[in-house]
Design an enzyme around this catalytic site. Structure first.
Site, mmCIF file in Angstrom:
data_model
loop_
_atom_site.group_PDB
_atom_site.id
_atom_site.type_symbol
_atom_site.label_atom_id
_atom_site.label_comp_id
_atom_site.label_asym_id
_atom_site.label_seq_id
_atom_site.Cartn_x
_atom_site.Cartn_y
_atom_site.Cartn_z
ATOM 1 N N SER A 154 -0.312 -3.430 -8.676
ATOM 2 C CA SER A 154 0.637 -3.607 -9.780
ATOM 3 C C SER A 154 0.681 -5.086 -10.129
ATOM 4 O O SER A 154 0.315 -5.932 -9.296
ATOM 5 C CB SER A 154 2.025 -3.156 -9.310
ATOM 6 O OG SER A 154 3.038 -3.620 -10.178
ATOM 7 N N TYR A 167 9.301 -1.849 -3.378
ATOM 8 C CA TYR A 167 8.092 -1.602 -4.178
ATOM 9 C C TYR A 167 7.218 -2.852 -4.243
ATOM 10 O O TYR A 167 6.003 -2.796 -4.012
ATOM 11 C CB TYR A 167 8.518 -1.160 -5.585
ATOM 12 C CG TYR A 167 7.378 -0.822 -6.517
ATOM 13 C CD1 TYR A 167 6.815 0.449 -6.510
ATOM 14 C CD2 TYR A 167 6.876 -1.763 -7.415
ATOM 15 C CE1 TYR A 167 5.773 0.766 -7.371
ATOM 16 C CE2 TYR A 167 5.841 -1.448 -8.280
ATOM 17 C CZ TYR A 167 5.294 -0.181 -8.257
ATOM 18 O OH TYR A 167 4.267 0.139 -9.105
#
Ligand code: BGC
Length: 269
Positions: A154, A167
């Site tokens: 990401s 996350y």
């Protein structure tokens, strides 16, 4: 890039929705046989719908249920794939989720679930893939590399993300997992890279795009002024799986409409 992946089998984890679905369809369109992994029984209809679309478009593959955070289930999914198709050539380590909370309110369950699926899941799947690549050895008739692993990271392996510490931590971990594997297995001709998506329009970030106000505010983070689509990530996954990228290993490739150039600095700073 039709037929670039012909004769190769790819396992795509978390392929019953979002980016995983886009990648599975793109790989299948490029000629790969795809294993469409889904996590739990309730996502089976979605996985089967993805497979139906792929078959209708002329592709081949199967669905496979497996919670990537469970060692026995991961081992079984790889064994079933080898039994069905002979080997695995490409792993798309994609399955991931968010359980967002302010850090001081984050529960241990929220932390553990995200780390277990996003990071330990990538460890377990990468380990089985590498075991299979080493067992099988080179297949120069289908690819210059003996095996390819693509980790779905990401922009948040680079951009810190308050309110999503579990996350962001998992994605930071994926960066080192990917690079260490590329270093350890490069001499065995195993390529390992990461795709680092920005905001892609999928269920995981629905709140960021479902109202015009939310989408408008998201655009202040994206110089290219559009939200990404799963197909954007699929295109890159095909390239990174193919011999066109044979000299790329250990790389994090950002695909984010410019999110990581920090648009605010165009007029600030
Ligand atoms: C997250 C999305 C988010 C994007 C950009 C992704 O990794 O899963 O929720 O929109 O990063 O911040």
């Amino acid at each position: 890039m039709e037929n670039t992946l012909k004769g190769q089998t790819a396992i795509i984890t978390g392929a019953s929705s979002g980016i995983g679905t886009g990648v599975a369809k793109a790989l299948a369109a490029a000629g790969a046989t795809v294993v469409i992994n889904y996590p739990v029984e309730s996502s089976k209809p979605d996985a089967e719908a993805v497979l139906t679309d792929i078959i209708n478009a002329g592709g081949t593959g199967m669905t496979a249920q497996c919670d990537v955070s469970k060692e026995d289930q991961v081992i079984r999914m790889f064994a079933d794939t080898v039994a069905q198709y002979g080997t695995v050539d490409i792993l798309i380590n994609n399955a991931g989720l968010q359980r967002d909370a302010k850090f001081d309110e984050m529960t241990l369950d929220q932390w553990n679930l995200v780390i277990n699926v996003n990071l330990t899941g990538q460890f377990l799947c990468a380990r089985e893939a590498i075991r299979e690549f080493l067992r099988r050895g080179p297949r120069p008739d289908v690819s210059l590399a003996t095996g390819k692993i693509i980790c779905m990271s990401s922009v948040h392996e680079l951009i810190p993300w308050g309110g999503h510490v579990n996350y962001a931590t998992s994605k930071g971990g994926i960066k080192m997992l990917m690079q260490s594997l590329a270093q350890e297995y490069g001499d065995r001709k195993i390529r390992v890279n990461s795709i680092c998506p920005g905001a892609i329009q999928t269920p995981i970030n629905r709140a960021a795009w479902e109202t015009p106000q939310a989408l408008n505010s998201l655009m202040s983070l994206i110089p290219y002024n559009r939200i990404g689509q799963p197909q954007d990530i699929g295109n890159l996954a095909v390239f990174l799986s193919s011999d066109l990228s044979d000299y790329i290993t250990g790389a994090s490739i950002f695909i984010d409409g410019g999110m990581t150039v920090f648009e605010g600095f165009a007029t600030g700073g």
